[in-house]
Design a protein around this motif. Structure first.
Motif, short mmCIF file in Angstrom:
data_model
loop_
_atom_site.label_atom_id
_atom_site.label_comp_id
_atom_site.label_asym_id
_atom_site.label_seq_id
_atom_site.Cartn_x
_atom_site.Cartn_y
_atom_site.Cartn_z
N ALA A 102 35.43 40.74 30.86
CA ALA A 102 35.06 40.37 32.22
C ALA A 102 34.74 38.88 32.26
CB ALA A 102 33.86 41.18 32.69
N ALA A 103 35.32 38.17 33.22
CA ALA A 103 35.04 36.75 33.43
C ALA A 103 34.17 36.63 34.68
CB ALA A 103 36.33 35.96 33.60
N ILE A 104 32.89 36.34 34.49
CA ILE A 104 31.92 36.31 35.59
C ILE A 104 31.62 34.86 35.94
CG2 ILE A 104 29.58 36.97 36.31
CD1 ILE A 104 29.73 39.15 34.07
N ALA A 126 27.78 29.31 33.58
CA ALA A 126 26.36 28.96 33.44
C ALA A 126 25.56 29.18 34.71
CB ALA A 126 26.25 27.50 32.98
N GLN A 127 26.21 29.14 35.87
CA GLN A 127 25.47 29.29 37.12
C GLN A 127 25.40 30.75 37.58
OE1 GLN A 127 28.62 29.06 37.05
NE2 GLN A 127 29.38 30.24 38.76
N SER A 128 25.98 31.66 36.83
CA SER A 128 26.08 33.05 37.27
C SER A 128 24.72 33.73 37.36
CB SER A 128 26.99 33.84 36.32
OG SER A 128 28.30 33.30 36.32
N LYS A 129 24.64 34.71 38.23
CA LYS A 129 23.45 35.55 38.37
C LYS A 129 23.89 37.00 38.26
CE LYS A 129 20.41 32.27 39.15
NZ LYS A 129 19.75 32.13 40.45
N LEU A 130 23.12 37.78 37.50
CA LEU A 130 23.47 39.17 37.25
C LEU A 130 22.28 40.06 37.54
CD1 LEU A 130 24.53 37.16 34.71
CD2 LEU A 130 25.87 39.19 34.22
N ARG A 181 29.33 35.59 25.81
CA ARG A 181 29.55 34.16 25.73
C ARG A 181 29.22 33.52 27.07
NH1 ARG A 181 35.14 33.23 22.17
NH2 ARG A 181 34.56 34.65 20.45
N ILE A 182 28.84 32.26 27.03
CA ILE A 182 28.53 31.51 28.24
C ILE A 182 29.45 30.31 28.32
CG2 ILE A 182 26.73 30.06 27.22
CD1 ILE A 182 25.09 30.55 29.82
N ALA A 183 29.87 29.97 29.53
CA ALA A 183 30.80 28.87 29.75
C ALA A 183 30.21 27.91 30.77
CB ALA A 183 32.14 29.40 30.25
N GLU A 184 30.77 26.72 30.85
CA GLU A 184 30.38 25.79 31.89
C GLU A 184 30.68 26.41 33.25
OE1 GLU A 184 28.83 22.91 31.59
OE2 GLU A 184 28.77 23.07 29.40
N ALA A 190 38.71 30.58 32.15
CA ALA A 190 39.37 29.92 31.02
C ALA A 190 38.74 30.33 29.70
CB ALA A 190 39.30 28.40 31.19
N ALA A 191 37.40 30.43 29.66
CA ALA A 191 36.72 30.84 28.43
C ALA A 191 37.03 32.29 28.10
CB ALA A 191 35.22 30.62 28.57
N ALA A 192 37.10 33.13 29.14
CA ALA A 192 37.43 34.54 28.90
C ALA A 192 38.87 34.68 28.43
CB ALA A 192 37.21 35.35 30.18
#
Length: 258
Positions: A102-104, A126-130, A181-184, A190-192
């Motif tokens: 999953a790419a969140i 990095a700005q995601s909220k879950l 994993r965390i991405a910018e 792209a990271a996923a």
């Protein structure tokens, strides 16, 4: 190869099938998206990808949750039917032979987080909220959240998240194991995809055996789990791709895995 319904699109590039949720304004998981998810998984069943990549086409949202407007206009029988369709889609995703990522990038709340948790792994911007805010609506997570979240983060953290209904930052989600994993910000897809490419480099039968054996650890005693591990590795040696992997290592070449 590609396809779509009105809210979900999918396309296959080699061993990776990319499924994109695209129902403005927030990818609420109403009947149209759940039907689209089933259609995408039907395609996956026929095309046999190695990895499923699930993302959103809407900036700021992975999926904001179940379709509350839909739920306020249905009776009890329709509510159950709606929930069953969503649950069966997530169960198909979780049980699919292909690994899933999953790419969140943005909000993943309620059913949206439950969708992400049905995937094998999760990458978040990095700005995601879950979060799982169902208690604020007088409900509980009903698409696997009460079962999958404790398996990912433990009982205490799961209760904290579900009893308060609060939102987690990506940093906290990474720290407790909710994401992998965390991405910018803006780079989660792209990271996923990079993670999906990494997963494609290993043996699929071995990866499926890893997943089965790790999942068994939650349901078996340590002794039973260790015996199950022996059964899995023996099966890979006898019937899987271990012979090819070992021979390739000795011959200093890339293994020819499926």
């Amino acid at each position: 190869m590609s396809g779509e319904n009105t809210a979900v699109m999918w396309s296959q590039d080699g061993p990776i099938l990319h499924i994109v949720l695209n129902r403005p304004p927030a990818n609420a998981l109403g009947p149209v998206i759940t039907e689209g998810l089933h259609a995408a998984l039907d395609f996956a069943d026929a095309s046999a990808p190695k990895v499923l990549l699930v993302s959103s086409g809407l900036p700021g949202f992975f999926a904001a949750g179940a379709d509350i407007k839909h739920m306020t206009n249905i009776d009890a029988a329709s509510f159950k039917a709606y929930g069953d369709t969503l649950r069966s889609g997530l169960a198909r995703l979780a049980a699919h032979p292909a690994l899933s990522v999953a790419a969140i990038d943005g909000l993943a709340l309620g059913g949206g987080l439950e969708l992400a948790m049905a995937c094998t792994m999760r990458v978040a911007g990095a700005q995601s909220k879950l979060g799982l805010p169902e208690v604020k609506l007088g409900l509980i997570p009903g698409a696997g959240g009460t079962q999958r979240l404790p398996r990912l983060v433990g009982r205490g953290a799961a209760l904290d998240i579900m009893l308060t209904g609060r939102q987690l930052t990506a940093d906290e989600a990474l720290r407790i194991g909710l994401i992998d994993r965390i991405a910018e910000a803006g780079d989660a897809v792209a990271a996923a995809r990079q993670l999906a490419d990494e997963l494609c480099g290993a043996s699929a039968p071995a990866q499926r055996a890893v997943t089965r054996t790790v999942d068994a650890a939650f349901d078996m005693s340590i002794d039973d789990g260790l015996r199950y591990e022996v059964d899995q590795i023996q099966a890979l040696f006898e019937d899987g791709e271990a012979t090819e992997g070992l021979r390739a290592f000795v011959e200093k070449r890339r293994p020819n895995f499926t």
